[in-house]
Design an enzyme around this catalytic site. Structure first.
Site, PDB file in Angstrom:
ATOM      1  N   SER A  41       0.837  -1.189   0.000  1.00  0.00           N
ATOM      2  CA  SER A  41       0.000   0.000   0.000  1.00  0.00           C
ATOM      3  C   SER A  41       0.866   1.231   0.000  1.00  0.00           C
ATOM      4  O   SER A  41       1.776   1.357   0.815  1.00  0.00           O
ATOM      5  CB  SER A  41      -0.903   0.000   1.239  1.00  0.00           C
ATOM      6  OG  SER A  41      -1.460   1.290   1.371  1.00  0.00           O
ATOM      7  N   VAL A  49      15.561   4.884   4.425  1.00  0.00           N
ATOM      8  CA  VAL A  49      16.225   6.173   4.432  1.00  0.00           C
ATOM      9  C   VAL A  49      17.470   5.983   3.592  1.00  0.00           C
ATOM     10  O   VAL A  49      17.595   4.979   2.918  1.00  0.00           O
ATOM     11  CB  VAL A  49      16.571   6.587   5.877  1.00  0.00           C
ATOM     12  CG1 VAL A  49      15.334   7.126   6.559  1.00  0.00           C
ATOM     13  CG2 VAL A  49      17.140   5.438   6.654  1.00  0.00           C
ATOM     14  N   LYS A  80      31.341   2.671  -1.032  1.00  0.00           N
ATOM     15  CA  LYS A  80      31.604   2.636   0.404  1.00  0.00           C
ATOM     16  C   LYS A  80      32.775   1.696   0.688  1.00  0.00           C
ATOM     17  O   LYS A  80      32.733   0.519   0.340  1.00  0.00           O
ATOM     18  CB  LYS A  80      30.351   2.154   1.141  1.00  0.00           C
ATOM     19  CG  LYS A  80      30.555   2.013   2.641  1.00  0.00           C
ATOM     20  CD  LYS A  80      29.305   1.482   3.322  1.00  0.00           C
ATOM     21  CE  LYS A  80      29.621   1.137   4.770  1.00  0.00           C
ATOM     22  NZ  LYS A  80      28.545   0.370   5.401  1.00  0.00           N
ATOM     23  N   VAL A 190      -6.424 -11.902   7.615  1.00  0.00           N
ATOM     24  CA  VAL A 190      -5.620 -13.060   7.255  1.00  0.00           C
ATOM     25  C   VAL A 190      -6.421 -14.303   7.630  1.00  0.00           C
ATOM     26  O   VAL A 190      -6.929 -14.402   8.746  1.00  0.00           O
ATOM     27  CB  VAL A 190      -4.272 -13.052   8.011  1.00  0.00           C
ATOM     28  CG1 VAL A 190      -3.409 -14.221   7.579  1.00  0.00           C
ATOM     29  CG2 VAL A 190      -3.542 -11.726   7.777  1.00  0.00           C
ATOM     30  N   THR A 346      23.814  -3.643   8.491  1.00  0.00           N
ATOM     31  CA  THR A 346      23.474  -5.044   8.254  1.00  0.00           C
ATOM     32  C   THR A 346      22.012  -5.266   7.868  1.00  0.00           C
ATOM     33  O   THR A 346      21.626  -6.403   7.627  1.00  0.00           O
ATOM     34  CB  THR A 346      23.774  -5.883   9.506  1.00  0.00           C
ATOM     35  OG1 THR A 346      23.231  -5.221  10.649  1.00  0.00           O
ATOM     36  CG2 THR A 346      25.269  -6.038   9.684  1.00  0.00           C
ATOM     37  N   ILE A 348      20.125  -4.525   5.168  1.00  0.00           N
ATOM     38  CA  ILE A 348      19.935  -5.094   3.826  1.00  0.00           C
ATOM     39  C   ILE A 348      20.638  -6.441   3.734  1.00  0.00           C
ATOM     40  O   ILE A 348      20.153  -7.382   3.097  1.00  0.00           O
ATOM     41  CB  ILE A 348      20.431  -4.095   2.766  1.00  0.00           C
ATOM     42  CG1 ILE A 348      19.393  -2.973   2.640  1.00  0.00           C
ATOM     43  CG2 ILE A 348      20.668  -4.784   1.427  1.00  0.00           C
ATOM     44  CD1 ILE A 348      19.727  -1.925   1.607  1.00  0.00           C
TER      45      ILE A 348
END
Lengths: 510, 485
Positions: A41, A49, A80, A190, A346, A348
């Site tokens: 949605s 961020v 990086k 659900v 960490t 991702i």
């Protein structure tokens, strides 16, 4: 076997987790008769961020076949080489946790032992003089590592700093091109199956019922399926990692973007600075027992280098891990599986490990208990080992200037971490294990960067004569300095390879 | 300088454990640290070793030339191990576990899943037919690995079969700086702090050192230390005797260690130059030494065996390496593995002169875990046997470790190989052992189905043909040995 095969997968929630999952599943399950659908949605904000990553993401992107320059342009990405930690050990301290090893083993003995020996002998050279990625980061230089294993320039790795919202959009286009069907809307209900408690379907607010054999919960902190429906339970780790809020705000870039992320220890937590091509992402992760939201926002804004581009946004979280990240026919990926603050970038990575492990253990419709057990074992280890590494940052401090830091310095820590720290203090030994993300160079960076110094170095170091050691150390140092000087600036490399267009209004998805 | 660097190491016991340790320490320790070896009569090397490819790395570190070593130790090549008799029904139940991973990673999915999938449709041969080492081993052929990654020969790796006495002689040559003498241990004197103060020999000499290495066969030093107790593993591993005998050589022995399950336990045949070293492992409560000699067809040396490990292999200033630290009936073909890692980890965690208790604790943790994982492999081989002889039935009744039970359940479910932190055997070795001993997963990895069936079948057929051809083109093992005189 065929009749038990999974035929459709429903991913609940978009964001970085949802679209990374969708992209990886659509790539790796291509050719199999499996339909993948994602519901999200636009009204529910994503956390994305400015986001910093670890080098493993390059494997993820490569497995999808992404073009690096294109991906970087479209996500305003920078390179990086590591993370600079300021004020963590003591006020005024600065060290970089680099993506690469320090020096090179001499006489079969790890480099840090030789460095400790030279230091005990009066050589004041800091450890970072022997790290190519740190020197390059400090000087704002970047070039991709060499593929020649004999070259010093092959001994480091790199990751990206990018706009996570744009990354999700990029992967959405990728996934939709490979057949993933996106449905806009909110989940209203659900539905569980009576006989075994598996999820049978979700009902959308518009009344549509969506069934699936396998559900991936990417709904964020609340864990719509894994927790609110299946009650998987949550293991709370706030006694070790008590920060429970964050404020985030982007600001204008005022200097060439740096090839590293910065983490600054502050009065009640730490502030991040993630330079992207078009702006800088900033945030303050803090403990609400020690600072109010207003004070935190003020501290965050006061530390900005350029003009704030928005009002600070606030996030709340409870650090910990979902007790069962896979339960019944539902796998939690992303924040629904647990939360570890992004101190070592960490977030991702954990999504990536979750998706990769799910593919390794891809179930049939029965979701064999053995598959669930193994998935949960692997993810538990991953979470725990990252947790210990994060706790180390807080605990190994000498700061006495704020109650928050006094508590961290004197708190009891997990036995598994106490053991690692004691062993390092005694003899410079870094505990090794097969699974888990942070390897020896990472532990060394934080231990030594935060003044945890071994009493003794490896006695085998003494097999290398003093004169030989002095000469080898100088050779490594010189080579690092020479190689760094020959590298282009980070800004030049980006301009040449992957310069992004200035952001359009619609591109500011974060 | 380092906190009071180690000045002296005394190795008591000798044998393969003592001399592997002496050779490695001679390389690693600073020149001003003395190394003394006291060889006790009972530590004299006996029999043969069947070793893993990883041991060759150790030889490289010692600077021990492989040709020289093979000459001294009557060495032959080892491409894997053959196991027969496990089903108890004659010749049909044999398989070879080769030192090269089977097949190839097709479409990003481990090969055994493709093999399992193809097998559901028809006969695609045995899993080992896709391992070059296994196929060449069965054909009695050997060639060294190729360094060209495009060549199928690059999938090979090999271990060595070595005569223990010859191996010790070769190791001794690498430990020139160590002072060696023979002697018998009369007394181990502990200081009030629980460390060894001195070891007195039968002739009265007092050995004093910063670090004592217990390389005796029975752990005479370590047993005197606090927490030096022995953890017994005989419930699942009931053999407590080895009978050793050497028999006449074959014209072209296969480059394989051959294991045969028998009613009394199991037989092992290790080819050496000039003879085959044969071992019978048995349980003394069920089989007499004379009966064991009869099975081997003549005079044999009887050696006792205690499956298990020391609770702490490093305590204070005493560290046990080899049989003093742990014993495991040599059913995996991983002889000297525990010694190699024991020495390697000692060097990585070398203590200072006053001792490094945390390093010792870490050493004990790592060695215990490694030994348990290797033990699991041996226990699995018993658990997987279909034999009905009392020894085999009894072994199967012993509950497996939780780690092994989980590992086997994961493989049975979907062919997943769980590897814990300190595994000596790589994923391919476990797959080879599981499938070889007849454990078939209920499902293959669904991702293997991405590859169209006809393409998968063609790829498998091509691989099998390629491997067969490559193996047939290799020299006979006997000729390969002649080329390395």
């Amino acid at each position: 076997m065929t009749d038990q095969a999974v035929r459709n997968i429903l991913i609940v929630g978009g964001g970085t987790a949802g679209w990374m999952t969708a992209a990886a599943l659509s790539a790796k399950l291509a050719g199999l008769p499996i339909a993948i659908r994602l519901v999200e949605s636009a009204e529910i904000g994503t956390v994305g961020v400015g986001e910093a990553t670890v080098p493993h993401i390059r494997h993820f992107n490569a497995a999808l076949g992404l073009d690096e320059a294109d991906f970087m342009r479209k996500t305003q990405a920078t390179y990086k080489l590591g993370i600079e930690f300021r004020d963590w050990g003591k006020l005024g301290d600065s060290y970089v946790h680099p993506f690469g090893a320090y020096g090179a083993a001499i006489g079969g003995v790890g480099f840090h032992h030789h460095w400790l020996r030279a230091r005990q002998g009066g050589d004041p050279t800091p450890l970072e003089a022997y790290s190519l990625p740190i020197q390059a980061a400090r000087l704002g230089r970047f070039v991709p590592p060499s593929s020649d294993p004999r070259s010093l320039a092959s001994t480091y790795s790199y990751a990206y700093q990018f706009d996570a919202g744009l990354y999700a959009l990029y992967l959405r286009a990728y996934a939709e091109a490979r057949g993933v069907v996106r449905t806009e809307g909110k989940v209203a209900d659900v539905v569980l199956r009576g006989e075994d408690g598996f999820i049978e379907a979700i009902t959308m607010e518009n009344g549509e019922r969506v069934e699936a054999d396998l559900f991936i919960d990417c709904s964020g902190f609340r864990g719509l399926l894994i927790e609110q429906t299946l009650k998987a339970g949550y293991e709370d780790w706030t006694r070790w990692l008590p920060c429970d809020r964050a404020a985030a705000v982007p600001c204008d870039t005022v200097e060439p973007s740096a090839p590293y992320t910065r983490s600054i220890a502050d009065k009640a937590g730490w502030r991040w600075r993630i330079p992207l091509q078009h702006r800088v992402g900033n945030g303050y992760v803090y403990c609400s027992d020690h600072i109010s939201d207003d004070e935190a926002a003020a501290a965050l804004l006061a530390g900005l280098e350029g003009k704030a581009l928005a009002e600070p946004r606030f996030l709340r979280f409870v650090t910990g891990r979902r007790k069962k990240q896979w339960s019944k026919n539902c796998v939690a990926v992303g924040l629904s599986s647990g939360f570890l603050e992004p101190l070592e970038s960490t977030s991702i990575h954990l999504i990536q490990v979750a998706v990769t492990t799910l593919l390794e253990l891809f179930p049939d419709r029965g979701c064999d208990q053995a598959d669930q057990d193994e998935y949960n074992r692997v993810m538990d280890l991953e979470f725990e080992r990252i947790r210990d590494f994060l706790v180390l940052h807080y605990h190994a401090t000498q700061r006495t200037d704020a109650p928050f830091w006094n508590e961290r310095r004197t708190m009891s820590i997990p036995d598994s971490l106490a053991y690692k720290m004691d062993l390092f203090r005694e003899r410079g030994v870094v505990v090794k294990y097969k699974d888990g993300f942070f390897l020896e160079p990472s532990w060394l960076a934080v231990y030594l960067g935060q003044n945890v110094v071994p009493r003794a170095y490896d006695p085998v170091s003494d097999s290398v004569p003093d004169a030989v050691l002095t000469q080898r150390l100088k050779a490594i140092r010189d080579s690092v300095a020479d190689t760094t000087r020959s590298m282009p600036s980070h800004a030049d490399w980006i301009a040449r390879f992957c310069a992004a267009a200035p952001p359009s209004a619609s591109g500011e998805a974060a | 300088m380092s906190l009071a660097a180690l000045n002296s190491v005394a190795i008591l016991g000798g044998g393969v454990a003592g001399w592997m340790t002496a050779g490695a320490l001679a390389r690693a320790l600073p020149a001003d640290c003395t190394i003394q070896v006291v060889e006790t009569a009972d530590s004299a090397p006996r029999g043969a070793l069947s070793t893993l490819p990883a041991l060759r790395t150790f030889h490289g570190l010692l600077g021990l030339d492989e040709a020289v070593l093979m000459r001294a130790a009557r060495g032959t090549f080892k491409l894997g191990a053959r196991y027969s008799g496990w089903t108890g029904s004659g010749q049909n139940g044999d398989h070879v576990e080769g030192f090269s991973d089977a097949g190839a990673n097709l479409d990003g999915v481990a090969f055994h899943h493709h093999w399992l999938r193809a097998r559901e449709r028809g006969d695609v041969g045995r899993y080992e037919d896709y391992s070059l080492a296994a196929v060449a081993g069965r054909l009695g052929r050997f060639a060294p690995p190729s360094e060209d990654p495009r060549s199928v020969l690059s999938t090979l790796s090999y271990g060595l079969h070595l005569d223990a006495a010859g191996y010790v002689a070769a190791l001794r040559s690498t430990a020139g700086r160590a002072e060696a003498r023979s002697g018998e241990i009369a007394e181990v004197a502990l200081a009030p702090d629980g460390r060894i103060a001195a070891v007195t020999l039968a002739d009265g000499e007092r050995i004093v050192a910063d670090l004592f290495i217990d390389a005796t066969p029975d752990g005479r030093l370590i047993a005197a230390m606090p927490d030096g107790a022995w953890i017994d593993e005989s419930a699942a591993l009931a053999c407590d005797r080895l009978a050793l005998r050497e028999v006449a050589p074959r014209a072209n022995p296969p480059p394989l260690t051959e294991f045969e399950a028998v009613a009394e336990g199991w037989l092992r045949r290790v080819p050496l130059r000039g003879g085959d070293a044969v071992t019978l492992a048995y349980a003394s409560g069920q089989t007499s030494d004379d009966a064991a000699r009869d099975i081997l067809g003549g005079e044999a040396t009887i050696v006792s065996l205690r499956n298990g490990r020391r609770r702490r292999v490093w305590s204070g200033n005493c560290l046990a390496i080899g049989p003093a630290a742990s014993q495991l009936e040599p059913l995996n073909g991983d002889d000297a593995r525990a010694i190699q890692s024991g020495v390697g980890r000692l060097i990585a965690l070398l203590p200072t002169a006053e001792g490094s208790p945390l390093a010792a604790m870490e050493y004990n943790r790592l060695m215990a875990e490694e030994q348990e994982r290797a033990r699991d492999m041996a226990v699995f081989r018993y658990a997987a046997a279909a034999r009905t002889d009392p020894l085999w039935v009894q072994a199967r009744r012993a509950p497996p470790s939780a780690a092994l039970a989980y590992k086997q359940a994961q493989f049975e479910s979907r062919g997943r190989v769980v590897l814990y932190d300190e595994e000596s055997f790589v994923e391919g070795a476990w797959v080879g052992a599981f499938l070889g001993h007849g454990i078939t997963p209920r499902r293959h990895d669904r991702l293997a189905d991405r590859l169209p069936a006809d393409q998968a079948d063609a790829a498998l057929a091509r691989l099998r043909g390629l491997i067969r051809q490559a193996a047939q083109a290799m020299p006979l093992h006997a000729d390969a040995l002649k080329d390395r005189p």
